[in-house]
Design a protein around this motif. Sequence first.
Motif, PDB file in Angstrom:
ATOM      1  N   VAL A  34      18.115 -54.225  45.151  1.00  0.00           N
ATOM      2  CA  VAL A  34      19.014 -54.508  44.038  1.00  0.00           C
ATOM      3  C   VAL A  34      19.166 -56.018  43.866  1.00  0.00           C
ATOM      4  CG1 VAL A  34      21.381 -54.257  43.233  1.00  0.00           C
ATOM      5  CG2 VAL A  34      20.238 -52.346  44.350  1.00  0.00           C
ATOM      6  N   TYR A  35      19.267 -56.700  44.988  1.00  0.00           N
ATOM      7  CA  TYR A  35      19.472 -58.135  44.957  1.00  0.00           C
ATOM      8  C   TYR A  35      18.232 -58.873  44.427  1.00  0.00           C
ATOM      9  CZ  TYR A  35      20.767 -62.740  46.780  1.00  0.00           C
ATOM     10  OH  TYR A  35      21.067 -64.059  46.912  1.00  0.00           O
ATOM     11  N   LEU A  36      17.082 -58.273  44.633  1.00  0.00           N
ATOM     12  CA  LEU A  36      15.864 -58.855  44.054  1.00  0.00           C
ATOM     13  C   LEU A  36      15.805 -58.567  42.560  1.00  0.00           C
ATOM     14  CD1 LEU A  36      12.891 -59.964  44.166  1.00  0.00           C
ATOM     15  CD2 LEU A  36      12.192 -57.652  44.711  1.00  0.00           C
ATOM     16  N   TYR A  37      16.166 -57.354  42.225  1.00  0.00           N
ATOM     17  CA  TYR A  37      15.997 -56.898  40.842  1.00  0.00           C
ATOM     18  C   TYR A  37      16.974 -57.580  39.895  1.00  0.00           C
ATOM     19  CZ  TYR A  37      16.437 -53.813  36.820  1.00  0.00           C
ATOM     20  OH  TYR A  37      16.522 -53.328  35.550  1.00  0.00           O
ATOM     21  N   MET A  38      18.224 -57.665  40.293  1.00  0.00           N
ATOM     22  CA  MET A  38      19.228 -58.148  39.338  1.00  0.00           C
ATOM     23  C   MET A  38      18.924 -59.525  38.770  1.00  0.00           C
ATOM     24  SD  MET A  38      22.858 -56.522  40.362  1.00  0.00           S
ATOM     25  CE  MET A  38      23.096 -57.755  41.555  1.00  0.00           C
ATOM     26  N   PRO A  39      18.645 -60.504  39.602  1.00  0.00           N
ATOM     27  CA  PRO A  39      18.362 -61.814  39.008  1.00  0.00           C
ATOM     28  C   PRO A  39      17.029 -61.845  38.270  1.00  0.00           C
ATOM     29  CG  PRO A  39      18.827 -62.001  41.357  1.00  0.00           C
ATOM     30  CD  PRO A  39      18.630 -60.567  41.061  1.00  0.00           C
ATOM     31  N   MET A  40      16.287 -60.743  38.324  1.00  0.00           N
ATOM     32  CA  MET A  40      15.006 -60.734  37.629  1.00  0.00           C
ATOM     33  C   MET A  40      15.161 -60.275  36.189  1.00  0.00           C
ATOM     34  SD  MET A  40      12.090 -59.526  40.260  1.00  0.00           S
ATOM     35  CE  MET A  40      11.708 -58.082  39.355  1.00  0.00           C
ATOM     36  N   ILE A  41      16.302 -59.667  35.880  1.00  0.00           N
ATOM     37  CA  ILE A  41      16.446 -59.036  34.563  1.00  0.00           C
ATOM     38  C   ILE A  41      16.201 -60.031  33.413  1.00  0.00           C
ATOM     39  CG2 ILE A  41      18.045 -57.819  33.038  1.00  0.00           C
ATOM     40  CD1 ILE A  41      19.245 -56.527  35.509  1.00  0.00           C
ATOM     41  N   PRO A  42      16.802 -61.219  33.430  1.00  0.00           N
ATOM     42  CA  PRO A  42      16.541 -62.121  32.305  1.00  0.00           C
ATOM     43  C   PRO A  42      15.061 -62.479  32.173  1.00  0.00           C
ATOM     44  CG  PRO A  42      18.422 -62.875  33.558  1.00  0.00           C
ATOM     45  CD  PRO A  42      17.802 -61.779  34.343  1.00  0.00           C
ATOM     46  N   ASP A  43      14.389 -62.619  33.307  1.00  0.00           N
ATOM     47  CA  ASP A  43      12.961 -62.946  33.245  1.00  0.00           C
ATOM     48  C   ASP A  43      12.150 -61.782  32.708  1.00  0.00           C
ATOM     49  OD1 ASP A  43      13.556 -65.362  34.193  1.00  0.00           O
ATOM     50  OD2 ASP A  43      12.485 -65.193  36.096  1.00  0.00           O
ATOM     51  N   ILE A  44      12.542 -60.587  33.089  1.00  0.00           N
ATOM     52  CA  ILE A  44      11.833 -59.419  32.570  1.00  0.00           C
ATOM     53  C   ILE A  44      12.033 -59.344  31.061  1.00  0.00           C
ATOM     54  CG2 ILE A  44      11.692 -56.904  32.653  1.00  0.00           C
ATOM     55  CD1 ILE A  44      12.566 -57.057  35.553  1.00  0.00           C
ATOM     56  N   ALA A  45      13.244 -59.647  30.636  1.00  0.00           N
ATOM     57  CA  ALA A  45      13.511 -59.638  29.191  1.00  0.00           C
ATOM     58  C   ALA A  45      12.651 -60.676  28.489  1.00  0.00           C
ATOM     59  CB  ALA A  45      14.984 -59.901  28.939  1.00  0.00           C
ATOM     60  N   LEU A  46      12.467 -61.793  29.152  1.00  0.00           N
ATOM     61  CA  LEU A  46      11.618 -62.833  28.578  1.00  0.00           C
ATOM     62  C   LEU A  46      10.193 -62.315  28.400  1.00  0.00           C
ATOM     63  CD1 LEU A  46      11.297 -65.850  27.826  1.00  0.00           C
ATOM     64  CD2 LEU A  46      10.730 -66.263  30.227  1.00  0.00           C
ATOM     65  N   LEU A  47       9.724 -61.622  29.439  1.00  0.00           N
ATOM     66  CA  LEU A  47       8.373 -61.064  29.354  1.00  0.00           C
ATOM     67  C   LEU A  47       8.301 -60.027  28.244  1.00  0.00           C
ATOM     68  CD1 LEU A  47       7.530 -60.687  33.124  1.00  0.00           C
ATOM     69  CD2 LEU A  47       6.233 -62.004  31.458  1.00  0.00           C
ATOM     70  N   ARG A  48       9.356 -59.227  28.142  1.00  0.00           N
ATOM     71  CA  ARG A  48       9.406 -58.212  27.099  1.00  0.00           C
ATOM     72  C   ARG A  48       9.315 -58.878  25.722  1.00  0.00           C
ATOM     73  NH1 ARG A  48      15.247 -56.177  26.320  1.00  0.00           N
ATOM     74  NH2 ARG A  48      15.302 -58.335  25.604  1.00  0.00           N
ATOM     75  N   ASP A  49      10.104 -59.938  25.560  1.00  0.00           N
ATOM     76  CA  ASP A  49      10.114 -60.584  24.251  1.00  0.00           C
ATOM     77  C   ASP A  49       8.795 -61.275  23.940  1.00  0.00           C
ATOM     78  OD1 ASP A  49      12.631 -59.644  24.135  1.00  0.00           O
ATOM     79  OD2 ASP A  49      13.597 -61.561  24.662  1.00  0.00           O
ATOM     80  N   ARG A  50       8.097 -61.680  24.976  1.00  0.00           N
ATOM     81  CA  ARG A  50       6.804 -62.307  24.727  1.00  0.00           C
ATOM     82  C   ARG A  50       5.692 -61.280  24.594  1.00  0.00           C
ATOM     83  NH1 ARG A  50       6.404 -67.981  26.818  1.00  0.00           N
ATOM     84  NH2 ARG A  50       4.273 -67.466  27.405  1.00  0.00           N
ATOM     85  N   GLY A  51       6.056 -60.020  24.706  1.00  0.00           N
ATOM     86  CA  GLY A  51       5.093 -58.955  24.468  1.00  0.00           C
ATOM     87  C   GLY A  51       4.117 -58.731  25.609  1.00  0.00           C
ATOM     88  N   ALA A  52       4.534 -58.989  26.845  1.00  0.00           N
ATOM     89  CA  ALA A  52       3.632 -58.768  27.978  1.00  0.00           C
ATOM     90  C   ALA A  52       3.403 -57.273  28.172  1.00  0.00           C
ATOM     91  CB  ALA A  52       4.227 -59.378  29.234  1.00  0.00           C
TER      92      ALA A  52
END
Lengths: 227, 458
Positions: free
Chosen positions: B165-183
């Motif tokens: 959980v501790y790894l995943y939570m701070p990753m959410i904004p970065d994942i969203a970034l990847l999502r928005d960039r269409g990865a």
Amino acid sequence: MARWGMAIDLDRCTGCGNCMAACHQENNLTAVGPEETDQSRAFHWIRLLREVSGSEAHAAVRYKPALCVQCDDPPCVKVCPVHATYLSEEGIVGQIYSRCIGCRYCMAACPYNAKVFNWYEPEWPGELKRKANPDVSFRSHGVVEKCTFCHHRVNHAREQARAEDRELRDGEVVPACAESCPARAIVLGNLDDPESTVSTLARSPRAFRPHEDLGTRPKVFYLEEQE
Amino acid sequence: MSSERAKVRPSTSHDLSEQDIDALLRSVEQPGSAFRVVTTLLILIILGCWVLFSRQILRGLGVTGLNQPVGWGFYIVNFVFFIGISHAGTLISAILRLSNAEWRRPITRMAEVITVVVLAIGAFHPVLDLGRPDRMLNIFTAGRLQSPLLWDVSSISAYFMASTVYLYMPMIPDIALLRDRGARPRWLYSFLAWNWQNTPRQREVLERAVNIMMILVIPIAVSVHTVISYIFAMTLQPGWHSTIFGPYFVVGAIFSGIAALMVLMIVLRRVFHLERYLKEIHFSHLSKLLLVMSLLWFYFTFSEYLTAFFGNEPAEMRVFFYKFTGPYATLFWGMVVCNFLIPVVLLSFRRTRTIPGIMVASIAIVIGMWLERLNIVVPSLANPRLAYPSGFYVPSLVEWAMFVGGLATFALGFVLFARLFPLISVWELREGQEIAVAETAERVESYLPDPVPKGETA
Ligand code: SF4
Ligand code: SF4
């Protein structure tokens, strides 16, 4: 109810090894063969420890039959994660073979190295399997096993006594090692009965228990003439 | 402070440039053919190891080099070792976050990944070691809470969940970034991004959640290695029955963990060209920490053996001499050299505290800590109290294979992670660039003595 204990007279023991052979036969122990033995996986519930004392010039060698001492506070039972080894009401430490997961924690915790492990599927070469003792189960690979004071004989004697509606008599239960000992060095009996042979022997000034300092309260007493 | 931080600030010229973001996301967006080659290679290695291991599944534990009295060997050593390495991550990242160490930003993510990957590998090792792995579930159906093994199962699972959980939570904004960039795979990122829109409210919630987790994981992490040491310390065996074992194991775990983290950072920096983000200063800070841990390790080891030596208990001394002068002497002194001499010499002087120097010291420590685990497990078992010849243990091919397999799985875990997610937290870097300077200035100000009010003299 009895509390089983054993007395072994070291001054009588000649180191003949009959107890080891009888135990093997009685309890359907696997025959591991020379290769495994060389790999330090000899398979015995009772072993003869060789103890050398005295100076090099006057060395005295003595053999000491060593088996599970059926601790009253058994370190092996304390650590088992699944309750596969337990202290019975009669003071015998048993193994539930069908439950043991083979983590060998109990072996690591036993200060007497009394337990053995089935590294491979047990084998009984030639005739041995047909001559197996029907009162004792076969084990499978991957489980730990140990001396049970011939628990099946204890059960048998207890049932016999109940059928005849009487108390168990002292000396009625004779484990295989004791039975086969030509020197009659081994005695099993009820430690709670002050009159029993084993209690009398345990009170003898010659008696001592192995590594009593560890607080495991063994129920096997050795007897030896001390200087 | 947290709500203040969560306010959306207007972007400034300090923002990460597009180039930076491209560089940080390159491993995900342009994996290249090397990625495929490495993955295939690692998978082949792992498969090969499992083929060798199948002998144990088919025939039983006899195919290992274990025996009576040495009933525990490589599997348990590697179990303790890998779980120790896993302390690099979550624990260190939590401590750095908690202490507001600004320089942590490019490091925390890598550290946290180590934890999750290595913990999974380590936790699997006791299963390899079971005589009857098919009955493993007995631990749940018939478990005895009095057994230290059960404490282990509980605290390792708690640690694994908390670190994930501790790894995943701070990753959410970065994942969203990847999502928005269409990865790609798109569904994965949009699923994992959890509808992150970077609103002030979301930022606030995230920050608070990360803060809670970071406090929570510290005691859990400490409990994990303490409890692992209890597996040994709760028995009566010479060399194991020691009250110092809990903290000793925790220190060793953090020690080997930081070293592993450094090795990994140096390698990844090279492979993914992250020199602009992982700077010398990071290595120099971490290596001072490493130096302290090395001294602490020595202090614990020294206390442990000195007490044994002065007590002079026969069974204890047998193990002692077995380690110092017996068949284990090379391994024992190798451990001292790797864990103490090499790192202390290399890390104490500025001249050698360079990246190559740190690399050598860290590799030495990783090896040394593995030797330490071996030195704890085997010699005690090899020297029973009874008049029993002392045992020896030589691992078999199967055990080596599973060790190599463990290392390969670790590498594979990292490669796959790097393929799917950025190794350096983009938003945290960005946050650092946006607000850290102001915030740090404010914080430093708060440490300084209050200004003397006008009109008074000091
Ligand atoms: S001697 Fe060993 S196996 Fe027997 S009860 Fe004691 S600790 Fe358990
Ligand atoms: S080997 Fe079997 S009896 Fe021994 S501790 Fe493990 S599960 Fe219990």
